[in-house]
Design a protein around this motif. Sequence first.
Motif, PDB file in Angstrom:
ATOM      1  N   GLU A  92       4.923  -0.525 -10.256  1.00  0.00           N
ATOM      2  CA  GLU A  92       5.569  -2.167  -9.238  1.00  0.00           C
ATOM      3  C   GLU A  92       4.029  -2.881  -8.728  1.00  0.00           C
ATOM      4  O   GLU A  92       4.266  -4.732  -9.268  1.00  0.00           O
ATOM      5  CB  GLU A  92       6.161  -1.474  -8.132  1.00  0.00           C
ATOM      6  CG  GLU A  92       7.847  -0.618  -8.230  1.00  0.00           C
ATOM      7  CD  GLU A  92       8.407  -1.256  -9.278  1.00  0.00           C
ATOM      8  OE1 GLU A  92       8.374  -2.724  -9.008  1.00  0.00           O
ATOM      9  OE2 GLU A  92       9.101  -0.440 -10.051  1.00  0.00           O
ATOM     10  N   ILE A  93       2.486  -2.439  -8.809  1.00  0.00           N
ATOM     11  CA  ILE A  93       1.641  -3.385  -8.468  1.00  0.00           C
ATOM     12  C   ILE A  93       1.237  -3.701  -9.891  1.00  0.00           C
ATOM     13  O   ILE A  93       0.825  -5.511 -10.331  1.00  0.00           O
ATOM     14  CB  ILE A  93       0.515  -2.673  -7.702  1.00  0.00           C
ATOM     15  CG1 ILE A  93       1.239  -2.171  -6.388  1.00  0.00           C
ATOM     16  CG2 ILE A  93      -0.564  -3.681  -7.836  1.00  0.00           C
ATOM     17  CD1 ILE A  93       0.574  -1.058  -5.779  1.00  0.00           C
ATOM     18  N   ALA A  94       1.525  -3.202 -10.625  1.00  0.00           N
ATOM     19  CA  ALA A  94       0.808  -3.672 -12.374  1.00  0.00           C
ATOM     20  C   ALA A  94       2.157  -4.514 -12.647  1.00  0.00           C
ATOM     21  O   ALA A  94       1.725  -5.964 -12.838  1.00  0.00           O
ATOM     22  CB  ALA A  94       0.464  -2.148 -12.469  1.00  0.00           C
ATOM     23  N   ALA A  95       3.181  -4.353 -11.946  1.00  0.00           N
ATOM     24  CA  ALA A  95       4.499  -5.568 -12.585  1.00  0.00           C
ATOM     25  C   ALA A  95       4.366  -6.828 -12.055  1.00  0.00           C
ATOM     26  O   ALA A  95       4.342  -8.045 -12.104  1.00  0.00           O
ATOM     27  CB  ALA A  95       5.889  -4.838 -12.375  1.00  0.00           C
ATOM     28  N   ASP A  96       3.698  -7.040 -10.703  1.00  0.00           N
ATOM     29  CA  ASP A  96       3.523  -7.921  -9.701  1.00  0.00           C
ATOM     30  C   ASP A  96       3.026  -8.893 -10.944  1.00  0.00           C
ATOM     31  O   ASP A  96       2.632 -10.060 -10.816  1.00  0.00           O
ATOM     32  CB  ASP A  96       3.051  -7.910  -7.917  1.00  0.00           C
ATOM     33  CG  ASP A  96       4.303  -6.723  -8.009  1.00  0.00           C
ATOM     34  OD1 ASP A  96       6.124  -7.329  -8.038  1.00  0.00           O
ATOM     35  OD2 ASP A  96       4.583  -6.263  -6.714  1.00  0.00           O
ATOM     36  N   ALA A  97       0.848  -8.319 -10.988  1.00  0.00           N
ATOM     37  CA  ALA A  97       0.220  -8.621 -11.736  1.00  0.00           C
ATOM     38  C   ALA A  97       0.737  -9.322 -12.681  1.00  0.00           C
ATOM     39  O   ALA A  97       0.349 -10.244 -12.416  1.00  0.00           O
ATOM     40  CB  ALA A  97      -0.915  -7.643 -11.835  1.00  0.00           C
ATOM     41  N   PHE A  98       1.397  -8.990 -13.562  1.00  0.00           N
ATOM     42  CA  PHE A  98       1.793  -9.537 -14.439  1.00  0.00           C
ATOM     43  C   PHE A  98       2.799 -11.102 -14.478  1.00  0.00           C
ATOM     44  O   PHE A  98       2.618 -11.846 -14.763  1.00  0.00           O
ATOM     45  CB  PHE A  98       2.886  -8.191 -15.442  1.00  0.00           C
ATOM     46  CG  PHE A  98       3.396  -9.313 -16.885  1.00  0.00           C
ATOM     47  CD1 PHE A  98       2.475  -8.768 -17.647  1.00  0.00           C
ATOM     48  CD2 PHE A  98       4.362  -9.674 -17.075  1.00  0.00           C
ATOM     49  CE1 PHE A  98       3.082  -9.444 -19.048  1.00  0.00           C
ATOM     50  CE2 PHE A  98       4.767 -10.397 -18.340  1.00  0.00           C
ATOM     51  CZ  PHE A  98       3.777  -9.549 -18.996  1.00  0.00           C
ATOM     52  N   ALA A  99       3.847 -10.599 -13.296  1.00  0.00           N
ATOM     53  CA  ALA A  99       3.989 -11.766 -13.198  1.00  0.00           C
ATOM     54  C   ALA A  99       3.535 -12.643 -12.372  1.00  0.00           C
ATOM     55  O   ALA A  99       3.441 -14.320 -12.624  1.00  0.00           O
ATOM     56  CB  ALA A  99       5.334 -11.395 -11.828  1.00  0.00           C
TER      57      ALA A  99
END
Length: 310
Positions: A187-194
Amino acid sequence: MLRALAVSLALLAAPVSAQLYTPDEMRHTFQAATPDIQRVFTQDILGNLPRELRPRAAQVRLEFPEQGRSPLDFFAHPGRRVIYFPLESIRFFDDVATLFAWVESQNCNPEAIQAYLWAKLREGRPLPSPLRAFNINRDTAFADEFTYNVSGKIVSSGLQFILAHELGHILLNHQGSMTGAESQRQEIAADAFALDHFERLGGLPMGVFWYYMAAWWLDPLDDAGRDASSHPVSPARIATLAARLTGDPMAFSHGELDPHREAELAAQIGAMVAELATLIDDDGMLNLMPLLLDRDWPAERIAQACPTAN
């Protein structure tokens, strides 16, 4: 300006909860949204990806069932390369954004919103949709310039952030149904992608605060429950978002007409996100807050918290 999202409507399994919106409302959400979602996803998101990611991203499709597992449920299936945005969830988030903006415009007590979200999302109580629960007429609320403009910004940036987040799950090869530390890492990695997407645009993901303000009620209160969640809204996740926004506000404003003003707003939103992270990390407050909300804002009082003159 994105107010509602839908594309290639594909109805999935039977609804898992009572219908919050009428068929006409769901139909309107779909009809009004399709051109926007196509433009946002293909032009704003895919069109601004690093070139090496574009071939894989072009294989991702968007599907919009009528309902998800909860009234606020956006998710991706990496194996199928599909992003699901239920129409009910889109309308629910739009209602919540309108509610926050209207309550601020009218100087009403925002605690009533938290009471509603707790009862509806955490407790699963059979309350009506947000605007109906608060006795707010949508057209009347939108006639207020502040409410219309602010809610539009919350919805447009919030849903674009969620779209980019779910695309991140797919392009980062995340596995579904993960829990615990691995789920939080994803989830943290997907937030960073966004956030990388918004940095490329030089725009502020303003709606991220209000989205997580609502979405965190879906998670269990204790750490064990959060570890079992597949999409945890954990303190670490929210704090990481806050640090990114406050660390370099200009990164999220350089594409705006007034970058310095928007940078100040980015810093303010980041500070609000940081406060939210602190709140949901306080187990004592989390256990006390529902008791206070239920005492001060029972369902029958919510309708009188900040109604419009219909």
